[in-house]
Design a protein around this motif. Sequence first.
Motif, PDB file in Angstrom:
ATOM      1  N   GLY A 115       1.150  -1.049  -0.166  1.00 21.28           N
ATOM      2  CA  GLY A 115       0.439   0.210   0.149  1.00 21.28           C
ATOM      3  C   GLY A 115       0.243   1.227   0.614  1.00 21.28           C
ATOM      4  O   GLY A 115       0.825   2.166  -1.320  1.00 21.28           O
ATOM      5  N   PRO A 116       1.911   1.463   0.727  1.00 21.41           N
ATOM      6  CA  PRO A 116       2.837   2.477   0.625  1.00 21.41           C
ATOM      7  C   PRO A 116       3.496   2.640  -0.410  1.00 21.41           C
ATOM      8  O   PRO A 116       3.155   3.824  -0.836  1.00 21.41           O
ATOM      9  N   LEU A 117       4.155   1.499  -0.965  1.00 17.03           N
ATOM     10  CA  LEU A 117       4.617   1.127  -2.026  1.00 17.03           C
ATOM     11  C   LEU A 117       3.915   1.884  -3.326  1.00 17.03           C
ATOM     12  O   LEU A 117       3.805   3.120  -4.298  1.00 17.03           O
ATOM     13  N   PHE A 118       2.940   1.950  -3.243  1.00 16.02           N
ATOM     14  CA  PHE A 118       1.958   2.293  -4.465  1.00 16.02           C
ATOM     15  C   PHE A 118       1.315   3.997  -4.099  1.00 16.02           C
ATOM     16  O   PHE A 118       1.056   4.619  -5.178  1.00 16.02           O
ATOM     17  N   LEU A 119       1.230   4.619  -2.634  1.00 13.06           N
ATOM     18  CA  LEU A 119       0.468   5.770  -2.530  1.00 13.06           C
ATOM     19  C   LEU A 119       2.059   7.027  -3.049  1.00 13.06           C
ATOM     20  O   LEU A 119       2.089   7.519  -3.441  1.00 13.06           O
ATOM     21  N   LEU A 120       2.930   5.696  -3.013  1.00  9.16           N
ATOM     22  CA  LEU A 120       4.883   6.433  -3.372  1.00  9.16           C
ATOM     23  C   LEU A 120       5.105   6.125  -4.992  1.00  9.16           C
ATOM     24  O   LEU A 120       5.614   7.074  -5.825  1.00  9.16           O
ATOM     25  N   GLY A 121       3.874   5.691  -5.805  1.00 11.80           N
ATOM     26  CA  GLY A 121       3.792   5.582  -6.765  1.00 11.80           C
ATOM     27  C   GLY A 121       4.771   3.927  -8.081  1.00 11.80           C
ATOM     28  O   GLY A 121       5.434   4.408  -8.590  1.00 11.80           O
ATOM     29  N   ARG A 122       5.388   3.936  -6.988  1.00 15.41           N
ATOM     30  CA  ARG A 122       6.981   2.848  -6.673  1.00 15.41           C
ATOM     31  C   ARG A 122       5.860   1.238  -7.410  1.00 15.41           C
ATOM     32  O   ARG A 122       5.911   0.414  -6.426  1.00 15.41           O
TER      33      ARG A 122
END
Length: 382
Positions: free
Chosen positions: A276-283
């Motif tokens: 989830g955090p990686l998706f938020l960062l566009g990763r």
Amino acid sequence: MSATFSRRRSHALAALAFAALSTLAAFASTAHAAQAAQSAQTASVPLLDELEQSVRAEGGFMKELTEEGIADVRRKLAAGETPSGVDYGLLISKLVEECQDEAVEHPDRALRKIALALKLADAWRDRFDNWDSIVRRNEATALMWRWLLLGQDADRQLAHRHHALNDETETIPKDRGMGAYFLGAEYEQLAMAAQKLGRPREAQVALLRQGLAVHQAGYARYRDGFDSTVGLNALYGKFPFVTGGSMLAEVMDEWLAALRDRPPQAQARSGTSVAGPLFLLGRDDEAVVWLKRYLRQDEAEDAAQIAALAGLPDAPPDARAQVQAMRREGRCMTVIHTSEFQAFSHRAPRRAAEVRDLACAGVSPGDSPNVSRAMSQLGRAD
């Protein structure tokens, strides 16, 4: 009626009256003795009356359960039984839960409950039996919250010692390190409470950093003990919510590096925590890799749990199918029913559909309203 008969009748009535009075006196004496015995037994539990008065005056969301616990202790004492360490420990635990719940909006009340919980723990120390480590954990919680509210560092240091003692005296190897895990969790909760109390961003971050420090130190010392990875993820997962804007971009690589030091299975179970955090960062590429690792691990654990049912003699015939269906639906929802994955599905619908199909294999949306609703919120791949 002759005088002799009258005298005999009077003597008989007097004898009956005396016998009745003697019976009443004996009954009263017995009742008084029983009441005195019960009072003596109750009095032998220091502060039980004080706890009951506190619950009546300021009881919070655990009030009814605490009153039931006090009544249970009294019933056992009246019956000549010895209340268990659990009976006493739960009374303290409920008080500590209330103080955490009230610390932000009713700090004075919380402090009174903390003081009482610590008094009870000290007065009942010899009654806890094998529950003493759990009581120490509750004492540590109370001390940490008092430190947050009053700032006396002696409280924080004593809380650290309680958790360290629990780890040092733990006799089950796989549970060593649990004290450090719980201490890290205390800092995580205090960081969020500090935000509600209006403490500055720096104070919130400092609490999270302290939590990570004790957590990592515990893992370094008890590497083969308790798997505390969930606590690591919980601490890093709070950085996006500190006052003044998310710190996720600053800590994401540090978080991933810390995870790489954990066992492969623990890393894989963390897949949904970091995706989830990686998706938020566009990763997105990294997020998809982590989700696939999670899915492989969860499917492997599926097979192990279902296989274990074969050894249960009383398992119903359809138990294996039920467990498999429940775990498949849970896995599906864990992946697709998050705002981060839904946003990913709208910007990269084909790639999201691939992950969705992996996560929801064997799950029919028609059989699950929850899955059906979650899928309706995803982007279309066609």
